[in-house]
Design an enzyme around this catalytic site. Structure first.
Site, short mmCIF file in Angstrom:
data_model
loop_
_atom_site.label_atom_id
_atom_site.label_comp_id
_atom_site.label_asym_id
_atom_site.label_seq_id
_atom_site.Cartn_x
_atom_site.Cartn_y
_atom_site.Cartn_z
N TYR A 67 -30.12 -15.48 -17.30
CA TYR A 67 -30.69 -16.18 -18.18
C TYR A 67 -30.95 -14.23 -18.47
O TYR A 67 -31.91 -14.05 -20.00
CB TYR A 67 -32.21 -17.15 -18.74
N VAL A 99 -29.90 -18.55 -29.60
CA VAL A 99 -31.30 -18.86 -28.87
C VAL A 99 -32.00 -17.37 -29.32
O VAL A 99 -32.61 -17.15 -29.01
CB VAL A 99 -31.38 -18.94 -27.67
N HIS A 115 -32.45 -24.97 -31.26
CA HIS A 115 -32.55 -25.08 -29.55
C HIS A 115 -33.01 -23.86 -29.09
O HIS A 115 -33.27 -23.85 -27.50
CB HIS A 115 -30.75 -24.69 -29.61
N CYS A 144 -46.07 -20.73 -13.13
CA CYS A 144 -46.93 -20.18 -14.41
C CYS A 144 -48.84 -19.95 -13.85
O CYS A 144 -49.07 -20.65 -12.48
CB CYS A 144 -47.54 -21.91 -15.02
N CYS A 147 -50.63 -24.14 -14.28
CA CYS A 147 -50.74 -24.52 -13.42
C CYS A 147 -49.43 -24.87 -12.13
O CYS A 147 -49.54 -25.62 -11.81
CB CYS A 147 -50.15 -25.56 -14.31
N SER A 186 -18.63 -24.82 -33.47
CA SER A 186 -17.97 -25.51 -32.96
C SER A 186 -17.88 -26.87 -33.74
O SER A 186 -17.75 -27.25 -33.71
CB SER A 186 -17.88 -26.20 -31.53
N ALA A 226 -16.91 -14.15 -39.34
CA ALA A 226 -17.86 -14.58 -39.84
C ALA A 226 -18.49 -12.96 -41.32
O ALA A 226 -19.41 -12.50 -41.71
CB ALA A 226 -19.35 -14.94 -39.36
P1 NAD Z 1 -19.87 -23.25 -29.17
O1 NAD Z 1 -19.26 -21.53 -28.83
O2 NAD Z 1 -19.73 -24.55 -29.13
O3 NAD Z 1 -19.14 -22.72 -30.50
C1 NAD Z 1 -18.87 -21.41 -31.44
C2 NAD Z 1 -18.11 -21.34 -33.18
O4 NAD Z 1 -18.22 -20.21 -33.59
C3 NAD Z 1 -16.22 -21.60 -32.37
O5 NAD Z 1 -16.12 -22.33 -32.74
C4 NAD Z 1 -15.73 -20.27 -32.00
O6 NAD Z 1 -14.51 -20.43 -32.61
C5 NAD Z 1 -16.50 -20.27 -33.49
N1 NAD Z 1 -16.16 -17.77 -33.67
C6 NAD Z 1 -16.31 -17.31 -32.71
N2 NAD Z 1 -16.24 -16.20 -33.45
C7 NAD Z 1 -16.33 -16.41 -34.30
C8 NAD Z 1 -16.07 -15.04 -35.83
N3 NAD Z 1 -16.22 -13.96 -35.00
N4 NAD Z 1 -17.38 -15.34 -36.82
C9 NAD Z 1 -16.50 -17.31 -36.79
N5 NAD Z 1 -16.55 -18.53 -36.23
C10 NAD Z 1 -16.29 -17.69 -34.79
O7 NAD Z 1 -21.18 -22.45 -30.32
P2 NAD Z 1 -22.58 -23.86 -30.97
O8 NAD Z 1 -21.69 -24.55 -31.61
O9 NAD Z 1 -23.50 -22.89 -31.49
O10 NAD Z 1 -22.58 -24.53 -30.04
C11 NAD Z 1 -24.07 -25.17 -29.96
C12 NAD Z 1 -24.29 -23.92 -28.49
O11 NAD Z 1 -24.36 -23.10 -28.42
C13 NAD Z 1 -26.42 -23.78 -29.11
O12 NAD Z 1 -26.89 -24.45 -27.80
C14 NAD Z 1 -26.67 -22.46 -28.90
O13 NAD Z 1 -28.08 -22.27 -28.17
C15 NAD Z 1 -25.38 -22.16 -27.89
N6 NAD Z 1 -25.10 -20.08 -27.48
C16 NAD Z 1 -26.13 -19.77 -28.40
C17 NAD Z 1 -25.58 -18.35 -28.56
C18 NAD Z 1 -26.88 -17.32 -29.12
O14 NAD Z 1 -27.96 -17.71 -29.58
N7 NAD Z 1 -26.50 -16.28 -29.60
C19 NAD Z 1 -24.99 -17.67 -27.64
C20 NAD Z 1 -23.85 -18.50 -26.93
C21 NAD Z 1 -24.84 -20.31 -26.82
#
Ligand code: NAD
Length: 254
Positions: A67, A99, A115, A144, A147, A186, A226
């Site tokens: 992390y 996150v 999340h 902590c 606690c 995803s 995006a």
């Molecule tokens: P995921 O990794 O499952 O899916 C990401 C999706 O984004 C994929 O389908 C991929 O094709 C698409 N993608 C990748 N690059 C892209 C872009 N440039 N433009 C558009 N689409 C793009 O992630 P998810 O669906 O968010 O899964 C959920 C989990 O992932 C959550 O629990 C979350 O906490 C965690 N997560 C968060 C972060 C963050 O905070 N940035 C990073 C990694 C994972």
């Protein structure tokens, strides 16, 4: 009419717009997604070891190190054009699985973190202790101060339940939306992904922007980046669509 024009028209005409975002939104800021087969975290690490209560109990130091590595990467990252254009539409409400704090750093004020947040630590025993941490210089494993239980990131791990208040607020925001803009997810992590089906069941239009097709049905699907699509889709709204002015009441939760 092209898919992009269709998406732009739907977004410009909608009253309340909510977003539902995932790791793909932050990918172009240099934050790895979870499921990319080459750069995604799960291609390199085992989620059961790094993001679960069982993994933390087995090797807390490894989990904190992972992390803290992610925190330092995030500290050095910047919001991208998609975050910035979302933030410019002040009436939007954002339900995110991310996150990270890149939406907030871009200026978005109404962000629900389903999340949790990597910028917060909390007591593993949930005694109530919480601490905001410096992403650039995160502290290591420690007890902590109240606690004595270990301190852990305030994120929702596999096998844990979502915070009820955040979940309820997210369901309410999406129930009230006329359109849900789904970006960079995803759509496989539940219950979060069920919010897309929920939007459809309440009659909202659904527009998806993702690098690859996802399972959830939508009115318009744009396959690609995006950063490329989100500013284009929001163009009509930022320049005075129904919810376009920053002072607008459209979409307020109160
Ligand atoms: P995921 O990794 O499952 O899916 C990401 C999706 O984004 C994929 O389908 C991929 O094709 C698409 N993608 C990748 N690059 C892209 C872009 N440039 N433009 C558009 N689409 C793009 O992630 P998810 O669906 O968010 O899964 C959920 C989990 O992932 C959550 O629990 C979350 O906490 C965690 N997560 C968060 C972060 C963050 O905070 N940035 C990073 C990694 C994972």
């Amino acid at each position: 009419m092209s898919s992009l024009e269709h998406a732009r028209a739907l977004v410009a005409e909608a009253g309340r717009v909510a977003t539902f975002t995932g790791a793909g939104l932050s990918a172009e800021s240099g934050i790895a997604t979870f499921r990319d087969p080459t750069t995604g975290y799960w291609a390199r690490y085992d989620p059961a070891e790094l993001a679960s209560p069982v993994g933390f109990a087995a090797d807390p130091e490894l989990v904190i190190d992972w992390y803290n590595h992610r925190r330092r990467t995030l500290a050095a990252a910047e919001p991208n054009a998609a975050h910035r254009s979302l933030a410019e539409c002040a009436d939007l409400i954002h339900v995110t699985q991310n996150v990270d704090d890149l939406l907030e750093r871009a200026g978005a004020r109404r962000v629900l973190h389903l999340h949790g947040s990597i910028g917060l630590d909390r007591c593993d025993r949930a005694c109530g202790y919480e601490e905001r941490i410096d992403l650039a210089a995160p502290p290591g494993l420690r007890p902590c101060p109240f606690c004595g239980a270990p301190i852990r990131p305030a994120v929702v791990w596999f096998g844990e339940t979502l915070q009820e208040a955040v979940w309820n607020a997210s369901v309410e925001a999406i129930s009230r939306a006329d359109l849900l803009l789904v970006i960079g997810t995803s759509g496989v992590v539940y219950p979060a992904a069920g919010l897309i089906d929920h939007a459809r069941s309440t009659g909202a239009a659904v527009v998806v922007v993702n690098a690859e097709p996802i399972r959830s049905p939508a009115d318009v699907v744009l396959i690609g980046s995006a950063v490329e699509f989100v500013p284009e889709i929001l163009a009509g709204r930022r320049t005075g669509g129904p919810g376009g002015s920053p002072g607008s009441d459209v979409g307020r939760l109160d």
